[in-house]
Design an enzyme around this catalytic site. Structure first.
Site, PDB file in Angstrom:
ATOM      1  N   LYS A  97       0.831  -1.216   0.000  1.00 36.74           N
ATOM      2  CA  LYS A  97       0.000   0.000   0.000  1.00 36.74           C
ATOM      3  C   LYS A  97       0.858   1.255   0.000  1.00 36.74           C
ATOM      4  O   LYS A  97       0.632   2.178  -0.781  1.00 36.74           O
ATOM      5  CB  LYS A  97      -0.908  -0.003   1.245  1.00 36.74           C
ATOM      6  CG  LYS A  97      -1.525   1.342   1.572  1.00 36.74           C
ATOM      7  CD  LYS A  97      -2.348   1.313   2.842  1.00 36.74           C
ATOM      8  CE  LYS A  97      -1.597   1.503   4.128  1.00 36.74           C
ATOM      9  NZ  LYS A  97      -1.320   2.892   4.541  1.00 36.74           N
ATOM     10  N   ASN A  98       1.851   1.291   0.890  1.00 35.06           N
ATOM     11  CA  ASN A  98       2.609   2.533   1.067  1.00 35.06           C
ATOM     12  C   ASN A  98       3.601   2.802  -0.064  1.00 35.06           C
ATOM     13  O   ASN A  98       4.202   3.874  -0.118  1.00 35.06           O
ATOM     14  CB  ASN A  98       3.314   2.542   2.426  1.00 35.06           C
ATOM     15  CG  ASN A  98       2.311   2.698   3.554  1.00 35.06           C
ATOM     16  OD1 ASN A  98       1.148   3.052   3.309  1.00 35.06           O
ATOM     17  ND2 ASN A  98       2.732   2.437   4.778  1.00 35.06           N
ATOM     18  N   ARG A 138      -4.998  10.642   4.426  1.00 33.98           N
ATOM     19  CA  ARG A 138      -3.854  11.505   4.641  1.00 33.98           C
ATOM     20  C   ARG A 138      -2.829  11.416   3.520  1.00 33.98           C
ATOM     21  O   ARG A 138      -2.199  12.401   3.154  1.00 33.98           O
ATOM     22  CB  ARG A 138      -3.225  11.070   5.967  1.00 33.98           C
ATOM     23  CG  ARG A 138      -2.642  12.183   6.683  1.00 33.98           C
ATOM     24  CD  ARG A 138      -1.690  11.784   7.737  1.00 33.98           C
ATOM     25  NE  ARG A 138      -0.795  12.914   7.908  1.00 33.98           N
ATOM     26  CZ  ARG A 138       0.289  13.082   7.223  1.00 33.98           C
ATOM     27  NH1 ARG A 138       0.661  12.189   6.352  1.00 33.98           N
ATOM     28  NH2 ARG A 138       1.024  14.149   7.404  1.00 33.98           N
ATOM     29  N   CYS A 141      -4.875  12.572  12.873  1.00 34.49           N
ATOM     30  CA  CYS A 141      -5.055  11.141  12.700  1.00 34.49           C
ATOM     31  C   CYS A 141      -4.936  10.531  14.075  1.00 34.49           C
ATOM     32  O   CYS A 141      -4.240  11.063  14.945  1.00 34.49           O
ATOM     33  CB  CYS A 141      -3.960  10.674  11.755  1.00 34.49           C
ATOM     34  SG  CYS A 141      -3.596   8.956  11.760  1.00 34.49           S
ATOM     35  N   ARG A 193       0.214  14.607  12.654  1.00 33.11           N
ATOM     36  CA  ARG A 193       0.979  14.212  11.458  1.00 33.11           C
ATOM     37  C   ARG A 193       1.246  15.458  10.623  1.00 33.11           C
ATOM     38  O   ARG A 193       0.627  15.695   9.586  1.00 33.11           O
ATOM     39  CB  ARG A 193       0.214  13.133  10.685  1.00 33.11           C
ATOM     40  CG  ARG A 193      -0.111  11.998  11.628  1.00 33.11           C
ATOM     41  CD  ARG A 193      -0.310  10.660  11.093  1.00 33.11           C
ATOM     42  NE  ARG A 193       0.493  10.163  10.046  1.00 33.11           N
ATOM     43  CZ  ARG A 193       0.130   9.127   9.302  1.00 33.11           C
ATOM     44  NH1 ARG A 193      -1.033   8.547   9.517  1.00 33.11           N
ATOM     45  NH2 ARG A 193       0.913   8.671   8.356  1.00 33.11           N
ATOM     46  N   PRO A 194       2.210  16.274  11.097  1.00 33.68           N
ATOM     47  CA  PRO A 194       2.468  17.545  10.419  1.00 33.68           C
ATOM     48  C   PRO A 194       3.062  17.336   9.028  1.00 33.68           C
ATOM     49  O   PRO A 194       3.566  16.252   8.718  1.00 33.68           O
ATOM     50  CB  PRO A 194       3.499  18.221  11.328  1.00 33.68           C
ATOM     51  CG  PRO A 194       4.148  17.110  12.078  1.00 33.68           C
ATOM     52  CD  PRO A 194       3.133  16.012  12.207  1.00 33.68           C
ATOM     53  N   ASP A 219       4.990   0.442  11.873  1.00 31.21           N
ATOM     54  CA  ASP A 219       3.783  -0.225  11.360  1.00 31.21           C
ATOM     55  C   ASP A 219       3.683  -1.693  11.779  1.00 31.21           C
ATOM     56  O   ASP A 219       2.693  -2.364  11.463  1.00 31.21           O
ATOM     57  CB  ASP A 219       3.707  -0.104   9.830  1.00 31.21           C
ATOM     58  CG  ASP A 219       3.500   1.335   9.394  1.00 31.21           C
ATOM     59  OD1 ASP A 219       3.091   2.152  10.237  1.00 31.21           O
ATOM     60  OD2 ASP A 219       3.752   1.648   8.208  1.00 31.21           O
ATOM     61  N   ILE A 226       8.414   7.036  16.547  1.00 34.58           N
ATOM     62  CA  ILE A 226       7.873   7.709  15.363  1.00 34.58           C
ATOM     63  C   ILE A 226       6.552   8.408  15.726  1.00 34.58           C
ATOM     64  O   ILE A 226       6.377   9.589  15.456  1.00 34.58           O
ATOM     65  CB  ILE A 226       7.645   6.703  14.196  1.00 34.58           C
ATOM     66  CG1 ILE A 226       8.913   5.867  13.933  1.00 34.58           C
ATOM     67  CG2 ILE A 226       7.182   7.435  12.929  1.00 34.58           C
ATOM     68  CD1 ILE A 226      10.100   6.598  13.381  1.00 34.58           C
ATOM     69  N   ARG A 269      -8.539  -0.513   4.850  1.00 31.80           N
ATOM     70  CA  ARG A 269      -7.727   0.507   4.185  1.00 31.80           C
ATOM     71  C   ARG A 269      -6.399  -0.074   3.719  1.00 31.80           C
ATOM     72  O   ARG A 269      -5.812   0.414   2.765  1.00 31.80           O
ATOM     73  CB  ARG A 269      -7.435   1.667   5.144  1.00 31.80           C
ATOM     74  CG  ARG A 269      -8.668   2.359   5.642  1.00 31.80           C
ATOM     75  CD  ARG A 269      -8.293   3.535   6.463  1.00 31.80           C
ATOM     76  NE  ARG A 269      -7.721   4.539   5.578  1.00 31.80           N
ATOM     77  CZ  ARG A 269      -7.848   5.842   5.725  1.00 31.80           C
ATOM     78  NH1 ARG A 269      -8.525   6.310   6.736  1.00 31.80           N
ATOM     79  NH2 ARG A 269      -7.310   6.671   4.880  1.00 31.80           N
TER      80      ARG A 269
HETATM   81  N1  EPU Z   1       6.969  14.428  10.490  1.00 30.62           N
HETATM   82  C1  EPU Z   1       7.141  15.747  10.795  1.00 30.62           C
HETATM   83  N2  EPU Z   1       6.947  16.669   9.801  1.00 30.62           N
HETATM   84  C2  EPU Z   1       6.619  16.302   8.531  1.00 30.62           C
HETATM   85  C3  EPU Z   1       6.453  14.943   8.234  1.00 30.62           C
HETATM   86  C4  EPU Z   1       6.632  14.006   9.239  1.00 30.62           C
HETATM   87  O1  EPU Z   1       7.446  16.104  11.925  1.00 30.62           O
HETATM   88  O2  EPU Z   1       6.484  17.193   7.682  1.00 30.62           O
HETATM   89  C5  EPU Z   1       7.164  13.432  11.548  1.00 30.62           C
HETATM   90  C6  EPU Z   1       5.910  12.622  11.850  1.00 30.62           C
HETATM   91  O3  EPU Z   1       5.085  13.272  12.776  1.00 30.62           O
HETATM   92  C7  EPU Z   1       6.475  11.322  12.362  1.00 30.62           C
HETATM   93  C8  EPU Z   1       7.752  11.153  11.555  1.00 30.62           C
HETATM   94  O4  EPU Z   1       8.086  12.461  11.081  1.00 30.62           O
HETATM   95  O5  EPU Z   1       6.813  11.454  13.716  1.00 30.62           O
HETATM   96  C9  EPU Z   1       7.687  10.216  10.398  1.00 30.62           C
HETATM   97  O6  EPU Z   1       6.559  10.516   9.592  1.00 30.62           O
HETATM   98  P1  EPU Z   1       6.534  10.192   8.045  1.00 30.62           P
HETATM   99  O7  EPU Z   1       6.376  11.467   7.301  1.00 30.62           O
HETATM  100  O8  EPU Z   1       7.691   9.319   7.695  1.00 30.62           O
HETATM  101  O9  EPU Z   1       5.189   9.366   7.914  1.00 30.62           O
HETATM  102  P2  EPU Z   1       4.210   9.362   6.685  1.00 30.62           P
HETATM  103  O10 EPU Z   1       5.005   9.519   5.454  1.00 30.62           O
HETATM  104  O11 EPU Z   1       3.102  10.303   6.940  1.00 30.62           O
HETATM  105  C10 EPU Z   1       4.330   6.808   6.208  1.00 30.62           C
HETATM  106  C11 EPU Z   1       3.356   5.686   6.123  1.00 30.62           C
HETATM  107  C12 EPU Z   1       2.867   5.329   7.521  1.00 30.62           C
HETATM  108  C13 EPU Z   1       4.084   4.947   8.369  1.00 30.62           C
HETATM  109  C14 EPU Z   1       5.102   6.095   8.372  1.00 30.62           C
HETATM  110  C15 EPU Z   1       6.375   5.777   9.108  1.00 30.62           C
HETATM  111  C16 EPU Z   1       2.361   6.039   3.958  1.00 30.62           C
HETATM  112  C17 EPU Z   1       1.163   6.389   3.163  1.00 30.62           C
HETATM  113  N3  EPU Z   1       2.236   6.075   5.280  1.00 30.62           N
HETATM  114  O12 EPU Z   1       3.617   7.902   6.767  1.00 30.62           O
HETATM  115  O13 EPU Z   1       2.042   4.190   7.369  1.00 30.62           O
HETATM  116  O14 EPU Z   1       3.691   4.676   9.688  1.00 30.62           O
HETATM  117  O15 EPU Z   1       5.447   6.442   7.011  1.00 30.62           O
HETATM  118  O16 EPU Z   1       6.991   4.665   8.553  1.00 30.62           O
HETATM  119  O17 EPU Z   1       3.402   5.709   3.405  1.00 30.62           O
HETATM  120  C18 EPU Z   1       0.398   2.636   7.996  1.00 30.62           C
HETATM  121  O18 EPU Z   1       0.572   2.076   6.908  1.00 30.62           O
HETATM  122  O19 EPU Z   1      -0.270   2.113   8.926  1.00 30.62           O
HETATM  123  C19 EPU Z   1       0.992   3.955   8.221  1.00 30.62           C
HETATM  124  C20 EPU Z   1       0.570   4.785   9.170  1.00 30.62           C
END
Ligand code: EPU
Length: 431
Positions: A22-23, A92, A116, A121-122, A308, A330, A400
């Site tokens: 998915k991701n 998201r 979320c 999730r900034p 995850d 995380i 999802r």
């Molecule tokens: N973060 C910031 N600022 C940003 C972006 C992220 O502070 O602009 C912080 C987040 O709050 C978090 C950390 O950085 O503490 C990592 O967040 P990341 O951006 O890597 O997460 P994401 O890209 O939003 C993806 C996966 C998530 C998975 C995370 C971490 C997708 C669609 N989602 O989210 O998947 O947990 O990476 O590996 O790729 C899931 O599949 O259940 C899921 C939540």
């Protein structure tokens, strides 16, 4: 709304095939907007999140069709630059459209996704990255507005408090492939899903060096072209089935997954004493009659232990003798599964960002509530190890991100039924 009824039925046994990730599929679908030619994507899982992404891509003007199951063809001849709130709020990950719209159209207006349940999730790092690409970025009425008419490559440090960002790296890479000049992303996410996205971009004609490392160098090109790509296997789905086999003391071969995609997870299970047989493209969990050992785990960006799989490991550790400590670095509040596991008899205390699990609890079936995707999986795992019936509400979270989850589990011998909530005894319903 659907619910699951799960009845503990002893060890799982058999073979399952892992689906597409998915991701990886979500940003890869978005990346196909970077060309006006057709991109054919294979091994795309059939999930509600994928359908949300398709809906929003159609909204911005792409033709998105599925000629056969698991295959999507995207042709984005003409695009508009606005992704509205009523679509973005459903998922998201639709923030992944920001990079492709900026790259292709030099402007984007994308609604900021809401919070979320797993925590804040900034997207500040996404916006910082775009600003470093010389884009004008502003926020107005809940939307990010990006004017990228003067976009150009440059050095970007993309790390935040918790390290790298997965979709942030994806967005900046997708914006940079069509930006003039050279972009160097430091502290880039190294997750296999980001690697898969970069491999797709290279097939489309992008110039990217350092794929899979924390430093990506992208030399912008004028145009990208169509291609064919098969999405990598879902390591989190694979890990979930491994944990399911382990919690039931089963004998299950999980096929279609390279063990090195799950390094930190498998290492912890080996430390816990779980017997496994690893081949190039499969992992077999073997039955055992000893107690597993407790573990001390911290979730980290890849190649660290993935957040995850944290909830699933929590469920497994309720069944091992001794004290396990699972720390979330995380998403420090990603413990919504804990109160529900407690209702089933688990002995878990939350101390700051850590779950302290006193194992070897006798779990018993109870009505529980799924709060998010991975928490849903953890509750199903616990239910398979529990005495009696567990009813799980709000399983739309599971839909999802896991394709035909209950069918795959049932093929291994699990007793799991998808029912309408009307079929759930009234006295057990929580809403
Ligand atoms: N973060 C910031 N600022 C940003 C972006 C992220 O502070 O602009 C912080 C987040 O709050 C978090 C950390 O950085 O503490 C990592 O967040 P990341 O951006 O890597 O997460 P994401 O890209 O939003 C993806 C996966 C998530 C998975 C995370 C971490 C997708 C669609 N989602 O989210 O998947 O947990 O990476 O590996 O790729 C899931 O599949 O259940 C899921 C939540």
């Amino acid at each position: 709304m659907d619910v699951f009824r799960v009845t503990g039925n002893g060890p799982l046994k058999g073979t399952i095939e892992v689906g597409g990730a998915k991701n990886a599929a979500l940003p890869i679908l978005a990346a196909s907007l970077l060309t006006e030619e057709t991109v054919r994507l294979e091994n795309v899982p059939d999930l509600s999140d994928i359908r949300f992404m398709v809906e929003i891509m159609r909204h911005v003007g792409a033709r998105v069709e599925s000629p056969e199951p698991g295959v999507w063809e995207v042709t984005a001849a003409q695009l508009t630059h606005v992704a509205p709130y009523e679509l973005v709020r459903k998922m998201r990950a639709s923030v992944c459209l920001l990079g492709p719209l900026v790259g292709r159209l030099r402007r984007a207006e994308v609604s900021i996704p809401g919070g979320c349940v797993i925590g804040p999730r900034p997207i500040d790092l996404h916006l910082k990255g775009l600003a470093k690409l010389n884009c004008k970025v502003s926020i107005d009425s809940g939307y990010v507005h990006v004017d990228a008419s003067d976009i150009c490559g440059g050095p970007i440090f993309l790390g935040g408090r918790s390290g790298s960002t997965v979709t942030g790296t994806a967005n900046i890479a997708m914006a940079a492939v069509l930006a003039p000049g050279t972009t160097r992303i430091e502290c880039a996410a190294c997750e296999p899903e980001v690697v898969d996205l970069c491999n797709l971009l290279v097939k489309m004609g992008a110039h990217i060096e350092g794929i899979g490392s924390p430093e990506l160098t992208i030399h912008g090109v004028e145009k990208l072209h169509g291609c064919k790509h098969s999405v990598i296997a879902d390591r989190i789905e694979a890990g979930t089935f491994i944990a399911a086999a382990a919690i039931t003391r089963g004998d299950v071969e999980v096929k279609g997954i390279a063990p090195n995609l799950l390094g930190a997870f498998l290492d912890k299970l080996e430390e816990a004493g779980l017997p496994m047989e690893k081949k190039t493209d499969s992992i077999r969990v073997l039955p055992y009659d000893h107690s597993l050992r407790p573990v001390d785990v911290i979730t980290l960006p890849h190649p660290g232990f993935p957040t995850d799989l944290q909830a699933q490991l929590c469920a497994l550790m309720t069944q091992t003798e001794g004290l396990s400590i699972i720390t979330e670095r995380i998403y420090p509040n990603r413990f919504m599964h804990v109160p529900e596991l407690q209702r089933m008899g688990a002995d878990i205390a939350i101390e700051g960002p850590s779950a302290i699990i006193k194992g070897a609890s006798a779990l018993s079936g109870a009505p529980v509530m799924a709060s998010d995707l991975r928490a849903s999986a953890a509750l199903i795992l616990a239910a398979m190890a529990a005495q009696g019936e567990t009813w799980i509400q709000r399983i739309y979270h599971l839909d999802r991100g896991y394709e035909r989850f209950e069918n795959k589990l049932a093929s291994l011998g699990a007793r799991i039924d998808r029912l309408s909530d009307k079929e759930m005894p009234k006295e057990l319903r929580q809403e």
